[in-house]
Design a protein around this motif. Sequence first.
Motif: not given
Length: 264
Positions: A14-20, A23-25, A94-97
């Motif tokens: 999560a810290e490496i691949a997801i959270q960064p 809202r920044a895709l 979808s929520n993440f996007v």
Amino acid sequence: MWIDKVTEILIDAAEIAIQPRFRALADGEVAEKSPGEVVTVADREAEELISRRLLGVVDAPVVGEEAAAGDPRLLTTLREAPAAWLVDPLDGTSNFVAGRSEYAVMAALVRDGETVAAWIVRPAEGRVYVSERGSGTWRDGVRVRREPAPADPAALRGAALTRFLDPPARARVEAATPRFAALGPGTGCAGVDYPRLLDGEQDFVLFQRTLPWDHAPGVLLLSEAGGVARRPDGDPYRPADPRPGLLNAADMNCWNTVRPLLLG
């Protein structure tokens, strides 16, 4: 302890691949993998990281959501292999996007067709849910015990994910809605809906689609906390069973109360 090692792997992913990327895709980092289903670079990178490192914990085949999307034959592993990992690297894509915080990272270990360990990590809230079969369910290191739900349907709160229901089934759910204190559509993320049931925010949740990486973790967490997960006909949930329909409830009395109201 190997349970803690898996928790660490999911948090790292999560810290490496997801959270960064929340809202920044960037342009080109979101794609449609099937009608109405999206996948991001975060899903794929997290799954690769998790899958590689899980092999160092228990050397067993990994059935990841994105890998299975490319090769559905991987699902036979759940029936044929003595042990297998299930990985949902980013549940609620979808929520993440859309920039909503209702997403999770999930994993489960299946042995001889039964889920024996489960993890749900909710990065946006910093919460971790862990369960090992026969040892209970733990939230951030504190044991969770689901309290019984109210006996009166009018006091029950729940969710019914109607997106995949056929019109008659959807009509039954709509007709039952006034019988409950609250009946919503869910969050679009099993990794959030199961914890809400565990934490007492909801008393029941009805799912139609039962993909194993979505439900194996949550079902074990719920069951070990005293809750109930059953198919509409009362059969227990097993990850390799592809049948649709799964009703989860705070306790058996709640399940028996809700089932005829929602499913007829």
